[in-house]
Structure formats: structure tokens, C-alpha cells
Motif scaffolding. Structure first.
Motif, PDB file in Angstrom:
ATOM      1  N   GLY A 161      72.818  36.730  21.814  1.00 10.95           N
ATOM      2  CA  GLY A 161      72.586  36.253  20.581  1.00 10.95           C
ATOM      3  C   GLY A 161      71.696  34.956  20.631  1.00 10.95           C
ATOM      4  N   TYR A 162      71.733  34.136  21.595  1.00 10.83           N
ATOM      5  CA  TYR A 162      70.838  32.944  21.826  1.00 10.83           C
ATOM      6  C   TYR A 162      69.388  33.477  21.939  1.00 10.83           C
ATOM      7  CZ  TYR A 162      68.494  29.437  25.035  1.00 10.83           C
ATOM      8  OH  TYR A 162      67.797  28.678  25.636  1.00 10.83           O
ATOM      9  N   LEU A 163      69.235  34.506  22.959  1.00 10.24           N
ATOM     10  CA  LEU A 163      67.722  34.899  23.052  1.00 10.24           C
ATOM     11  C   LEU A 163      67.409  35.846  22.029  1.00 10.24           C
ATOM     12  CD1 LEU A 163      67.983  36.610  26.757  1.00 10.24           C
ATOM     13  CD2 LEU A 163      66.916  34.433  26.121  1.00 10.24           C
ATOM     14  N   SER A 164      68.314  36.330  21.079  1.00 16.39           N
ATOM     15  CA  SER A 164      67.774  37.181  19.949  1.00 16.39           C
ATOM     16  C   SER A 164      67.022  36.170  18.795  1.00 16.39           C
ATOM     17  CB  SER A 164      68.799  37.825  19.432  1.00 16.39           C
ATOM     18  OG  SER A 164      69.364  38.737  20.211  1.00 16.39           O
ATOM     19  N   GLN A 165      67.999  34.881  18.679  1.00 19.18           N
ATOM     20  CA  GLN A 165      67.633  33.852  17.745  1.00 19.18           C
ATOM     21  C   GLN A 165      66.225  33.478  18.158  1.00 19.18           C
ATOM     22  OE1 GLN A 165      68.599  33.164  14.892  1.00 19.18           O
ATOM     23  NE2 GLN A 165      67.212  31.557  14.423  1.00 19.18           N
ATOM     24  N   TRP A 166      65.775  33.226  19.420  1.00 18.24           N
ATOM     25  CA  TRP A 166      64.506  32.798  19.920  1.00 18.24           C
ATOM     26  C   TRP A 166      63.592  33.866  19.446  1.00 18.24           C
ATOM     27  CZ3 TRP A 166      62.424  28.225  21.056  1.00 18.24           C
ATOM     28  CH2 TRP A 166      63.535  27.092  21.373  1.00 18.24           C
ATOM     29  N   THR A 167      63.910  35.126  19.665  1.00 18.73           N
ATOM     30  CA  THR A 167      63.026  36.375  19.391  1.00 18.73           C
ATOM     31  C   THR A 167      62.581  36.229  17.987  1.00 18.73           C
ATOM     32  OG1 THR A 167      64.048  37.430  21.261  1.00 18.73           O
ATOM     33  CG2 THR A 167      62.699  38.836  19.808  1.00 18.73           C
ATOM     34  N   LEU A 168      63.798  36.206  17.130  1.00 12.62           N
ATOM     35  CA  LEU A 168      63.486  36.052  15.693  1.00 12.62           C
ATOM     36  C   LEU A 168      62.594  35.004  15.354  1.00 12.62           C
ATOM     37  CD1 LEU A 168      64.796  37.159  12.772  1.00 12.62           C
ATOM     38  CD2 LEU A 168      65.959  34.991  13.245  1.00 12.62           C
ATOM     39  N   THR A 169      62.870  33.647  15.575  1.00  9.99           N
ATOM     40  CA  THR A 169      61.755  32.665  15.593  1.00  9.99           C
ATOM     41  C   THR A 169      60.436  32.872  15.721  1.00  9.99           C
ATOM     42  OG1 THR A 169      63.843  30.972  15.763  1.00  9.99           O
ATOM     43  CG2 THR A 169      61.539  30.094  15.667  1.00  9.99           C
ATOM     44  N   THR A 170      60.312  33.383  17.191  1.00  6.59           N
ATOM     45  CA  THR A 170      58.950  33.787  17.453  1.00  6.59           C
ATOM     46  C   THR A 170      57.962  34.847  16.683  1.00  6.59           C
ATOM     47  OG1 THR A 170      59.745  33.506  19.740  1.00  6.59           O
ATOM     48  CG2 THR A 170      57.612  34.367  19.497  1.00  6.59           C
ATOM     49  N   TYR A 171      59.089  35.786  16.266  1.00  3.53           N
ATOM     50  CA  TYR A 171      58.481  36.904  15.383  1.00  3.53           C
ATOM     51  C   TYR A 171      58.178  36.298  14.081  1.00  3.53           C
ATOM     52  CZ  TYR A 171      57.851  41.413  13.324  1.00  3.53           C
ATOM     53  OH  TYR A 171      57.515  42.545  12.642  1.00  3.53           O
ATOM     54  N   LEU A 172      58.856  35.419  13.283  1.00  2.00           N
ATOM     55  CA  LEU A 172      58.835  35.077  11.879  1.00  2.00           C
ATOM     56  C   LEU A 172      58.016  33.941  11.762  1.00  2.00           C
ATOM     57  CD1 LEU A 172      62.571  35.852  10.565  1.00  2.00           C
ATOM     58  CD2 LEU A 172      60.318  37.288  10.212  1.00  2.00           C
ATOM     59  N   LYS A 201      48.946  56.409  19.379  1.00  2.00           N
ATOM     60  CA  LYS A 201      50.452  56.826  19.441  1.00  2.00           C
ATOM     61  C   LYS A 201      51.259  56.272  20.461  1.00  2.00           C
ATOM     62  CE  LYS A 201      48.898  61.060  17.087  1.00  2.00           C
ATOM     63  NZ  LYS A 201      49.121  62.444  17.257  1.00  2.00           N
ATOM     64  N   GLN A 202      50.922  55.151  20.910  1.00  2.31           N
ATOM     65  CA  GLN A 202      52.086  54.385  21.653  1.00  2.31           C
ATOM     66  C   GLN A 202      51.946  52.942  21.543  1.00  2.31           C
ATOM     67  OE1 GLN A 202      50.385  54.915  25.838  1.00  2.31           O
ATOM     68  NE2 GLN A 202      48.854  53.520  25.430  1.00  2.31           N
ATOM     69  N   THR A 203      52.996  52.006  21.927  1.00  7.04           N
ATOM     70  CA  THR A 203      53.004  50.729  21.574  1.00  7.04           C
ATOM     71  C   THR A 203      53.906  50.087  22.617  1.00  7.04           C
ATOM     72  OG1 THR A 203      53.979  49.011  20.049  1.00  7.04           O
ATOM     73  CG2 THR A 203      55.345  50.745  20.432  1.00  7.04           C
ATOM     74  N   GLN A 204      53.366  48.667  22.914  1.00  2.65           N
ATOM     75  CA  GLN A 204      53.985  47.812  24.049  1.00  2.65           C
ATOM     76  C   GLN A 204      54.671  46.740  23.360  1.00  2.65           C
ATOM     77  OE1 GLN A 204      49.949  47.972  24.383  1.00  2.65           O
ATOM     78  NE2 GLN A 204      50.379  49.759  25.742  1.00  2.65           N
ATOM     79  N   ARG A 205      54.865  46.754  21.996  1.00  7.53           N
ATOM     80  CA  ARG A 205      55.732  45.762  21.323  1.00  7.53           C
ATOM     81  C   ARG A 205      57.092  46.160  21.667  1.00  7.53           C
ATOM     82  NH1 ARG A 205      55.223  45.765  15.527  1.00  7.53           N
ATOM     83  NH2 ARG A 205      54.956  47.889  15.584  1.00  7.53           N
ATOM     84  N   SER A 206      58.015  44.977  21.707  1.00  6.37           N
ATOM     85  CA  SER A 206      59.292  44.756  22.088  1.00  6.37           C
ATOM     86  C   SER A 206      60.360  44.517  20.862  1.00  6.37           C
ATOM     87  CB  SER A 206      59.693  44.113  23.168  1.00  6.37           C
ATOM     88  OG  SER A 206      59.000  44.287  24.273  1.00  6.37           O
ATOM     89  N   VAL A 207      59.649  44.229  19.598  1.00  2.32           N
ATOM     90  CA  VAL A 207      60.300  43.446  18.500  1.00  2.32           C
ATOM     91  C   VAL A 207      59.906  44.638  17.349  1.00  2.32           C
ATOM     92  CG1 VAL A 207      61.082  41.766  16.869  1.00  2.32           C
ATOM     93  CG2 VAL A 207      60.272  41.391  19.451  1.00  2.32           C
ATOM     94  N   PHE A 208      60.722  45.041  16.464  1.00  2.00           N
ATOM     95  CA  PHE A 208      60.550  45.899  15.604  1.00  2.00           C
ATOM     96  C   PHE A 208      61.228  45.755  14.291  1.00  2.00           C
ATOM     97  CE2 PHE A 208      59.842  48.334  19.361  1.00  2.00           C
ATOM     98  CZ  PHE A 208      58.432  49.001  19.109  1.00  2.00           C
ATOM     99  N   ARG A 209      60.592  45.465  13.238  1.00  2.00           N
ATOM    100  CA  ARG A 209      61.167  44.866  11.908  1.00  2.00           C
ATOM    101  C   ARG A 209      61.537  45.963  11.123  1.00  2.00           C
ATOM    102  NH1 ARG A 209      59.264  39.837   8.361  1.00  2.00           N
ATOM    103  NH2 ARG A 209      60.275  40.324   6.469  1.00  2.00           N
ATOM    104  N   CYS A 210      62.863  45.860  10.586  1.00  2.92           N
ATOM    105  CA  CYS A 210      63.395  46.840   9.544  1.00  2.92           C
ATOM    106  C   CYS A 210      63.596  46.164   8.180  1.00  2.92           C
ATOM    107  CB  CYS A 210      64.536  47.721  10.204  1.00  2.92           C
ATOM    108  SG  CYS A 210      65.309  48.620   8.696  1.00  2.92           S
TER     109      CYS A 210
END
Length: 589
Positions: A351-362, A402-411
Motif C-alpha cells: 500500500g505504501y509503494l502504491s500511494q507513492w506510485t499514485l502521487t507520482t502519476y497524478l 502495439k507495445q508499452t513499457q508503462r507500469s501504471v494504468f489508469r481506469c
């Protein structure tokens, strides 16, 4: 600045290295080049003559000055008295109250007396904190001339005022606060002391050279002699660390403390520099921001440092300790409903790493700021926090290749009020309906982020609940990698909103969409729309509606989130080869 005290002679003696035979009313403005000064900065010296210049010209020069030397004659008591009766009040009136200009008292003509004027000047220095130091010199025999201008430079580059209060003979609160943060950032194992390895890392970071073992012991011995609790387990405590800096300041070695402060991002007001907190980072349109491997490693080390009970979660006390180096608490109660927590509601490692990932993305600027507070560039030995960020390539290029290197996807999750959107987000975090009922409305989050696995690859899926206002959907409401349209299968009027949103905003886009029939544990009813949800999906080449409920005894199923992540990763497949793609999705689970 006073008449007949020899201020012009001082300047001319410095430049020519000999006492001038003829002294003009005022010396021309001169610049000492950076390469001949100890601090490697150019210095502009401006003289003043009451005979040649007006008061207005004097006031203008005072307002532009970085440091002011008040010259008096050591053999003239009236010139000393005029320092406090005339010059300091005049300078105070013509300088900004918020940005104090350092003053140097200069006692000239020391060659004419046997005694020192220091005894007379010391009370003046104690009375006015803006006075950095006093130098006695002689323009005639060149005594302390170069030292005078060195101290003037030093007063600008390494001022005493922000660090130390001479009246209290103690460091100022802001200085203590800054040094305490530096200590905590440097305490890599968070045990409350700086051991030899940490001290050496600190020394290399600030001064580009390690300390020899004996030098380390000498430093600790100085602290031991003066403080009972300055050294513990052969390591330097915070009290010992602060004591050393007090010693540097009291002995006139302000530059040592300033070097440390500036290395850790502080400006002259002891605030973290904006350039330090917000280094340049260019993010072109249609690109996203993610943490890179080095940043994740650093954040993992920060988590390990504060997870003292080793339960892979941060208790409220551990979280508060982690954010102690911040000027404010950055995570509110809503974060606990945005990421995974343990059964006690504490944020887990994931959850801690997820929150950092969210902040970085948004909000990547906020992420840079937060990493700055934690000392990322220093501890990770990087140029700046920007080195911890990956800017992904344009999404259009991903579609072409037709490929991506991304690790974070927004729904983005759409649905009318009561359709089950919030439940869908919370279920992603492993919370069934009974756990969701304990969430307070004021702690509610409109985001949920966690990891999913697609073909063995770990990816982050970021769910965002969009406020159901059909007429006012912003660009950020529409910008995403996959769309989730949620309707309540037990409410006959719920599907219509999803159909309208799809037809208005996504029917002609390349963004893949999935229809979710929520609350599938309740009896399904016919939707009051022109066609059934299944037929609607067939017509628009979408996967069939996916049944979902969070009213389960255990953790809700994660199958649907894997499908959404896969659709986000392969958007070029999901809309135009619907049947084949559905089969691929099913084979994943």
C-alpha cells in the motif's frame, strides 16, 4: 562610512597593497574577481563620501548592499559613538525589515594606539544581532586589510544571524529544526545515532572527503567531554550533532554549518530551496510519470527504516516518524482507503509503494517535493529527485508500436449515484461490503490503486471514481487507459447513464471500455433501455457485461481487475477483435 576614519584609504590599500600618499574624497567602485577571493565569488566594493554624494545616493547604495562595513577610528571615541547614534539607525531605516543586511564593524588606524577598542565595541555587538563581527585594522601598515574583506564576504555567504542568537548564546529554532531533519535523513537505520559509517557518508556527502578513523574518534571525544548524552553506543546522538554545530558557530566557522545546510537544500532563510524541492522535469502531453527502479529502492529503504516491528505495515506512530522530516503531514486518513491496509487499518508495504506510485502519476511535482523532504538526491546519490522519475513515451507511439513499457494504468470508473462505484474501488483493495461499511464518509477516497499481474508482469492499476455529472466531464475525467462503466444490475434505471456516457464520450475513441453489472448478489432486473446491456455491448464490440459483487464472505474476486489491466495494456486489441480478446482475458484467470 564616516568622515576622517580612513575608509577610502582601506579600499586603496587593498587594491594597491600600499598606503596611498594622496587620498581622494571617494574611491572608484571596484570589483575583486572571483578567482582571487577565498570564497570564489566576485566582490563589488562601493565607497561613500559625504562631500561628493547626496543622502539619496547613500540610501540607494544601502538598499542595494549585501553587506555594509561601518568604519570608525579606534583613536576617536566620537566615531565609535556615531556607530549606534547615527549609522545603524540610518541603515535600519533604509533596508527591508524582512531581509536583514549583515554589518561589519571596522576599527581603522590601529597603528596609532597601543590598546584595542574591542572592550568598547563588544556591548554594541551584543546589542545588535545584525553585526556579524568586528575587525581592527590599519590602512597604513596593511594590517588585517584582506581579512576585513574576507569577513565581509563571509557575512554574506555564511551569515551568523539565521543560525545563532548571541543574546541567548544558542542556536535559533529554525537552525535547530533544519539540523534535526538533516540528522534524521542521515540516520540511515533510524536508531537515533550516527554510527561511523553514517558519519562517513555524511562527511563525504557534504565535504567530498571521508574522515579518518582517528579524526572520527577525536570528534566524538570533544562531544564526550562536553555532553553526557552526546555519544551513545559509540555513535553521535542528535544532541551531540547539534552541539558540534554550536561549537562551529561559536568559533567563527559558520561556513561548516552553512555547507551542510546548503547541501541538504536549505536557503539563507533556512527554508528548503524551491530549486531543490522542484527540480526541472519536462512532461510532454500524452506522457505519464512513474517512479523508476532507483526511486523504488530508495522508498523501500525508507519503509524498512521505519517499520521497527517488522510487520510489513506502518503503524500510525511509525508513519508519523517517517514523515517527521516533512513540514506537514502529507497523507490524510483518505490514504488508508486508497491503498491496501492490514486488518488493523495500517498501510502495508504494498500500500505504501502504491500511494507513492499514485502521487507520482497524478501530481509529479508533489512527488518531487516529497522525495526532497526525504533527502532522495543525497541518500541515493543522484543529481536531483527528477532522476527518480521516468517520463513515459507518448501514448500514441505505444498504439503505433502495439507495445508499452508503462507500469501504471489508469481506469476511470463511471456510473450514476448508488450504482456501486465506491464498492468496486474498495473491493480492489480486498475489502468486502462489511469492511466497507466501517469507512467514514469524511475519509472516503475517489481513488484506489494496487498491483495486478498480467502474463506474469506486475502492473499498477489506478481506479478513479468519476463524479456522475454527465454535462460536466472534464478532460481529466476522460483521459485514461481503460473505461469502466458500472451499473446496478438490481436497478432497472441504472444502465441508461452508462449507455449515455459511452455514446457521448467513448463510442468513437480508441479507449477500451468494460461494462460492469454490479451488485450481482441481488436479483437481476430488466434494464429500462432500448436494448439489453448484453446487446449494447455486442453492437459496440465490447466484452459482455461482467458480473460483480463485493458482498462476499471473504475477499472479493480480483479477476475483473486483471481483465481491466490487460485491456489497458493492449487497447489496440480490445475494441476491434472483441471475441478473440475476451477469450484471451478468460485464459488469464
Amino acid at each position: 562610512m564616516q568622515k576622517k576614519v580612513g575608509k577610502t584609504s582601506l579600499i586603496m590599500s587593498l587594491v594597491s597593497e600600499e598606503f596611498p600618499d594622496l587620498v581622494p574624497y571617494r574611491a572608484e567602485e571596484i570589483t575583486i574577481p572571483a578567482d582571487v577571493t577565498p570564497e570564489r565569488v566576485p566582490t563589488h566594493i562601493v565607497d561613500y563620501s559625504e562631500a561628493e554624494q547626496t543622502d539619496e545616493q547613500l540610501f540607494q547604495e544601502i538598499s542595494k548592499a549585501n553587506v555594509i562595513c561601518i568604519v570608525y577610528s579606534v583613536n576617536n571615541k566620537k566615531s565609535i559613538e556615531k556607530v549606534t547614534s547615527h549609522w545603524i539607525p540610518l541603515i535600519t531605516e533604509n533596508t527591508d525589515k524582512d531581509s536583514r543586511v549583515p554589518l561589519i564593524l571596522v576599527g581603522n588606524k590601529s597603528d596609532l594606539v597601543e590598546h584595542s577598542s574591542m572592550e568598547t565595541v563588544l556591548p554594541i555587538m551584543n546589542q545588535y544581532s545584525e553585526i556579524e563581527t568586528c575587525v581592527e585594522c590599519s590602512a597604513k601598515n596593511l594590517k588585517n586589510i584582506s581579512e576585513l574583506f574576507y569577513y565581509a564576504q563571509k557575512a554574506v555567504l555564511h551569515p551568523t544571524g539565521p543560525l545563532y542568537c548571541p543574546e541567548k548564546k544558542d542556536m535559533k529554532p529554525l537552525c535547530v529544526k533544519a539540523l534535526a531533519r538533516i540528522f534524521k535523513v542521515s540516520d540511515l537505520d533510524n536508531d537515533g545515532i550516527l554510527n561511523d559509517n553514517e558519519l562517513n557518508f555524511f562527511q563525504r556527502t557534504c565535504f567530498n572527503t571521508p574522515l579518518e578513523h582517528q579524526a572520527l574518534e577525536d570528534v566524538k571525544n570533544v562531544v564526550r567531554k562536553n555532553l553526557i548524552d552526546g555519544v551513545h553506543d559509540n555513535g553521535l546522538t542528535l544532541k551531540g550533532f547539534l552541539f558540534l554545530h554550536m561549537l562551529f558557530i561559536q568559533r567563527g566557522r559558520h561556513e561548516t554549518t552553512w555547507t551542510v545546510l546548503r547541501r541538504f537544500g536549505y536557503d539563507d532563510d533556512l527554508e528548503l530551496n524551491q530549486d531543490y524541492l522542484f527540480p526541472p522535469l519536462k512532461v510532454p502531453p500524452d506522457c505519464t510519470t512513474e517512479l523508476n527502479y532507483n526511486a523504488y529502492l530508495f522508498l523501500q529503504s525508507v519503509f524498512d527504516k521505519h517499520d521497527k516491528d517488522r510487520d510489513c505495515a506502518l503503524s500510525p506512530e511509525e508513519l508519523e516518524d517517517l514523515f517527521d522530516v516533512f513540514p506537514y503531514m502529507p497523507w490524510g486518513a483518505d490514504v488508508n482507503n486508497t491503498v491496501c491496509t492490514n486488518e488493523r487499518g495500517w498501510i502495508t508495504y504494498q500500500g505504501y509503494l502504491s500511494q507513492w506510485t499514485l502521487t507520482t502519476y497524478l501530481d509529479v511535482q508533489r512527488c518531487l517535493e516529497y522525495l526532497g523532504y526525504l533527502g532522495y538526491s543525497i541518500i541515493a546519490e543522484q543529481e536531483s529527485q527528477a532522476d527518480g522519475i521516468t517520463v513515459t513515451r507518448d501514448k500514441k507511439i505505444d498504439l503505433q508500436k502495439k507495445q508499452t513499457q508503462r507500469s501504471v494504468f489508469r481506469c476511470n470508473v463511471f456510473g450514476e449515484v448508488g450504482s456501486g462505484k465506491s464498492g468496486f474501488l474498495q473491493a480492489f483493495l480486498g475489502r468486502n461490503l462489511s469492511r466497507q461499511k466501517t469507512i467514514k464518509e469524511e475519509h472516503r477516497s475517489y481513488y484506489a490503486i494496487s498491483t495486478t499481474y498480467v502474463y506474469g508482469q506486475e502492473k499498477y492499476l489506478l481506479l478513479h471514481e468519476v463524479f456522475p455529472d454527465f454535462d460536466y466531464l472534464s478532460d481529466s475525467d476522460l483521459a485514461c487507459d481503460v473505461v469502466c462503466l458500472v451499473y446496478d444490475a438490481s436497478n432497472p434505471y441504472s444502465f441508461e447513464y452508462c449507455a449515455k456516457v459511452f455514446k457521448q464520450y467513448f463510442m468513437d475513441s480508441k479507449t477500451p471500455c468494460m461494462m460492469i453489472a454490479a451488485k450481482s448478489d441481488l436479483p437481476e432486473v430488466k434494464q429500462m433501455y432500448g436494448c439489453s446491456p448484453l446487446e449494447f455491448c455486442r453492437r459496440h464490440k465490447m466484452p459482455p457485461p461482467q458480473s460483480f459483487t463485493c458482498n462476499t464472505a471473504g475477499d472479493p474476486s480480483r479477476e475483473i481487475y486483471t481483465k481491466l489491466t490487460t485491456m489497458a495494456m493492449y487497447p489496440y486489441v480490445s475494441r476491434h477483435s472483441c471475441n478473440t480478446f475476451i477469450h484471451k482475458l478468460s485464459s488469464l484467470i
